[in-house]
Design a protein around this motif. Structure first.
Motif: not given
Length: 235
Positions: A29-36
């Protein structure tokens, strides 16, 4: 002239990621944008515990499970309740990181160190008073997660099964809050959830907690990208 098509994360499909709150809240969740962005996929995240994540994966309700315990041990707990749910040989485990589990008391507690044997006694119910472990006399209020949670499974695998009379809560964050409010309480927590000022970790014992993603069979190309992105976010 036709406009050039633009590929977005949504075009690549949705990946349903179910299971451990430790993996979800600590990494995903803290890195959701980067992971996506790195995986070219949109994530649908449900935090319902390691065991439920595996059950959802088995039932086709999830594409990838998040677990925060040893896969074999967690799978055995699932199959103990519902025999045949998980054919362990049909799943692939992908380690993405790790953390430590500490044993915690209220900050007012005079006990600052416990041995593995003492902690095992508290968890099993053979030690129920603080006077038995060097503290001020009083009942030990054991607080644990409900069965099926990864941190609980890690503690039970590495220290002792939880058989003592205990208050059961849904999440590590709820446990930490409760321990901060109850002077005679005892529980466990990992670094991601230990934020309450009125909680302290006892010395003398900690447990390594593996964090993994699990796929049913070998991961497809989208799942491989997701696994790589989560690993990168964890480092």
């Amino acid at each position: 002239v036709m406009a050039a098509s633009v590929t977005t994360a949504a075009d690549a499909g949705n990946i349903r990621l179910h299971g451990s709150s430790t993996v979800a809240n600590g990494i995903v969740k803290p890195n959701k944008a980067k992971i996506e962005q790195q995986s070219s996929a949109t994530l649908s995240i449900i935090t319902n515990g390691s065991g439920n994540g595996l059950k959802d994966l088995a039932a086709g309700k999830a594409d990838v499970a998040m677990i925060s315990a040893d896969f074999g041990f967690e799978a055995s707990l699932v199959n103990k309740k519902a025999p045949g749910t998980l054919d362990t040989g049909a799943y692939k485990v992908h380690p993405v990181g790790g953390t430590k589990v500490f044993f915690i008391v209220n900050s007012a507690n005079k006990v600052s160190s416990l041995s593995k044997e003492q902690v095992a006694g508290i968890l099993s119910g053979s030690i129920t008073d603080w006077s038995k472990v060097g503290g001020t006399g009083g009942r030990i209020v054991l607080i644990v997660e409900r069965p099926g949670q990864g941190t609980r499974a890690t503690v039970e695998m590495d220290v002792a099964p939880i058989k003592g009379k205990a208050k059961t809560l849904a999440s590590p964050n709820q446990i930490v809050k409760a321990v901060s409010q109850i002077p005679g309480s005892f529980s466990y927590a990992n670094g991601a959830s230990m934020k309450a000022a009125a909680v302290k970790a006892v010395k003398g014992i900690s447990v390594n907690q593996p964090l993994s993603l699990v796929t049913k069979g070998a991961p497809n190309s989208d799942q491989m990208k997701l696994i790589a992105a989560v690993k990168a976010a964890a480092n």
